[in-house]
Scaffold this motif. Structure first.
Motif, PDB file in Angstrom:
ATOM      1  N   LYS A 292       0.582 -62.616 -51.421  1.00 28.78           N
ATOM      2  CA  LYS A 292       1.371 -61.875 -50.840  1.00 28.78           C
ATOM      3  C   LYS A 292       1.308 -60.504 -51.599  1.00 28.78           C
ATOM      4  O   LYS A 292       1.208 -60.443 -52.789  1.00 28.78           O
ATOM      5  CB  LYS A 292       3.119 -61.685 -50.984  1.00 28.78           C
ATOM      6  N   ARG A 293       0.575 -59.403 -51.031  1.00 26.74           N
ATOM      7  CA  ARG A 293       0.346 -57.909 -51.686  1.00 26.74           C
ATOM      8  C   ARG A 293       1.675 -57.554 -51.759  1.00 26.74           C
ATOM      9  O   ARG A 293       3.105 -57.070 -51.715  1.00 26.74           O
ATOM     10  CB  ARG A 293       0.033 -57.127 -50.949  1.00 26.74           C
ATOM     11  N   LEU A 294       1.952 -57.065 -53.686  1.00 27.56           N
ATOM     12  CA  LEU A 294       2.796 -56.578 -54.189  1.00 27.56           C
ATOM     13  C   LEU A 294       1.750 -54.261 -54.579  1.00 27.56           C
ATOM     14  O   LEU A 294       1.145 -54.479 -55.267  1.00 27.56           O
ATOM     15  CB  LEU A 294       2.856 -56.882 -55.961  1.00 27.56           C
ATOM     16  N   SER A 295       3.730 -53.858 -54.820  1.00 24.72           N
ATOM     17  CA  SER A 295       3.397 -52.599 -54.859  1.00 24.72           C
ATOM     18  C   SER A 295       3.242 -51.702 -56.343  1.00 24.72           C
ATOM     19  O   SER A 295       4.101 -52.433 -56.508  1.00 24.72           O
ATOM     20  CB  SER A 295       3.879 -52.139 -53.851  1.00 24.72           C
ATOM     21  N   PRO A 296       2.303 -51.808 -56.869  1.00 27.63           N
ATOM     22  CA  PRO A 296       2.254 -51.165 -57.624  1.00 27.63           C
ATOM     23  C   PRO A 296       3.375 -49.355 -57.921  1.00 27.63           C
ATOM     24  O   PRO A 296       3.806 -48.764 -56.920  1.00 27.63           O
ATOM     25  CB  PRO A 296       1.061 -50.360 -58.284  1.00 27.63           C
ATOM     26  N   GLN A 297       3.986 -49.919 -59.166  1.00 31.84           N
ATOM     27  CA  GLN A 297       4.959 -48.497 -59.066  1.00 31.84           C
ATOM     28  C   GLN A 297       5.254 -48.218 -61.199  1.00 31.84           C
ATOM     29  O   GLN A 297       4.917 -49.322 -61.921  1.00 31.84           O
ATOM     30  CB  GLN A 297       6.225 -49.709 -58.917  1.00 31.84           C
TER      31      GLN A 297
END
Length: 302
Positions: A292-297
């Motif tokens: 599952k792709r994670l969003s960098p923040q």
């Protein structure tokens, strides 16, 4: 103001062999370095990076030095000299400069850095601190963001999140750890986590044209992140993932070297493996057998 303040600084600044001619001349003269020279610069401004009315000026000065020291550590380098430029508000300029320099000098003394020069100006505007720092890598190559290899372990120092509760003003500069790692293992890529763990990790991996499969349960979460979570309504993990100003190291190295570093009695307790470098770009976690792709923040500079 400038003449008398420079006299004060000459009396307070340590003389180290790296600086042959320091404060008081038109320019500094530095001794030639062995190996590669490394130079970084950072500016912090009242109202953007700190609150001069609500925070200790000495702490603010300490932070201004520490963030540069963190950049030097992320290059696997040793700091040598700093050049400090202050833009001071007109009101109480001398007192402000003196208070800021208390923190700058404390940090410099702690890490054996010479204040070799800089500038002072007084104007109708907010306090601004700009520090340029020189350092060196005596042997081998500086650590870059672009050296991560598929199969590398991703290792971080310290714990993340909630730095706004006070840690961001007096961060730990991981210079000693970097020096130990340089002797112990082969670090392939590195960056310091200034704008957010996930955002800076993503930047390093993008520079290396690779990605990461993360074991997010292994990401070390600082106690401050849990305290901040109670106030914000966001989870402690979200704070660790994105808060920024942790100034910890994010590195890649072989799996064997990662184990060697984590097992080292001197630095291992402050290190954690959080994932593996993969060929597919982006940040990923394994969820029920699939990725599952994670969003960098984190903090994006305008």
């Amino acid at each position: 103001m400038e003449t008398s303040f420079l006299a004060y600084l000459r009396g307070r600044c340590r003389t180290l062999p790296e600086v042959e001619v320091g404060i008081g001349d038109d320019a500094a003269v530095l001794a030639p370095v062995q190996g590669r020279q490394v130079i970084c610069a950072d500016q912090i401004i009242d109202g953007v990076d700190f609150d001069a009315a609500g925070q200790s000026l000495a702490d603010i000065g300490y932070k201004a030095m520490a963030i540069n020291l963190s950049d030097i550590a992320a290059m696997g380098a040793v700091p040598d000299a700093a050049f400090v430029t202050l833009a001071l508000p007109k009101d109480d300029a001398t007192q402000t400069a003196g208070a800021v320099y208390e923190g700058i000098l404390e940090s410099a003394a702690r890490h054996q850095v010479s204040i070799a020069g800089g500038d002072l100006s007084v104007y109708d505007g907010p306090l601004s601190i700009n520090i340029t720092m020189t350092g060196h890598v005596a042997a081998g190559e500086p650590w870059l963001r672009s050296g991560a290899c598929e199969g590398d372990a991703i290792v971080v120092s310290g714990a993340f999140g909630g730095s706004i509760l006070g840690r961001h003003l007096r961060p730990i500069s991981r210079l000693s750890m970097a020096a130990t790692l340089r002797r112990l293992v082969d670090v392939h890529a590195a960056i310091d986590a200034s704008d957010g763990l996930s955002l800076d990790l993503d930047r390093m991996l993008a520079a290396s044209r690779v990605g990461a499969e993360l074991d997010i349960d292994q990401i070390p979460i600082h106690d401050d992140a849990h305290r901040q979570s109670e106030q914000s309504g966001r989870s402690a993990f979200e704070h660790a993932w994105s808060d920024g100003e942790d100034f910890e190291l994010i590195m890649t190295m072989s799996a064997d070297d990662a184990q060697k570093a984590v097992d080292d009695p001197k630095i291992g307790k402050d290190l954690r493996r959080i994932g593996t470098v993969v060929g597919r770009t982006g940040l990923w976690k394994r969820d029920k057998g699939s990725l599952k792709r994670l969003s960098p923040q984190g903090y994006l500079h305008g």
